[in-house]
Design an enzyme around this catalytic site. Sequence first.
Site: not given
Length: 281
Positions: A102, A137, A169, A197, A218
């Site tokens: 597994r 991410k 950002k 950004e 963005d």
Amino acid sequence: MSIAIDGFDLDAFVTATLAEDLGEGGDVTSAAVIPAGARFTAVMDSRDAITVAGLEIAAAFFHRLDPDAATTLLAGDGEQVAAGAPLMRIEGNARALLTAERSALNTVQHLSGIATLTRTYAERIEGTGATLLDTRKTIPGLRRLEKYATRLGGATNHRMGLWDAAMIKDNHVAVAGGVAQAAARAKAAGVERIIVEVDRLDQIEPALAGGATHLLLDNMPPDTLREAVALVGGRVPTEASGGVTLETIRAIAESGVDFVSVGRITQSAPAADIGLDFALA
């Protein structure tokens, strides 16, 4: 093992993964059902058409529990294979190999899923001149592996973490008082790569004046992206980001941006359907 992934400790990964699965009691099923000296031969194969990733890592699980196991790789990482293709043949102690099964499959399924989805995105923008980027991410603890898989699928790695570039950002801008102020502070701090950004065209010149070395455009539609690229005029690289899908990425890439970053290739990639089945010796 010939695999080399910067910053990834294979031994530690195998140890931690097996420890999570075995707990304090070990594999009670194999211990109860499988005779200690039984042998096992199996073939790992893909039920999907995939871009392969993680085979050598999977083999490490089998070798950890049976150092004398024979693992034969029938495909290579980065290779595109058809549904039904054999990936690996394994021979060894039955208890050990079934215990490792597994952990080995989870690794190959997850990484091949990422590589396969990444390949699909990369193929959508072929010929546009734009480069596909991944993002941060990722699942905590698996970033090095997941970014390895995106490279196999045809993407280029963006930042590996918070340390290798400044990415300013909207929240940074809000606290700093504006894109120019935020970029200037990063420059004054000696940061070499300053990604800013912007979500409006009127932020481009202030960001460049402040010292941006890369602009992240963005959530802009293709028409606005074209305007942005024209305004930048090649002074710094441009990157389109935000909500990019398979349906939209081609038009975005054709706007003239240098890069398109896609969080979905790691955040939302479905696992590949890969199995390990008993085979005659």
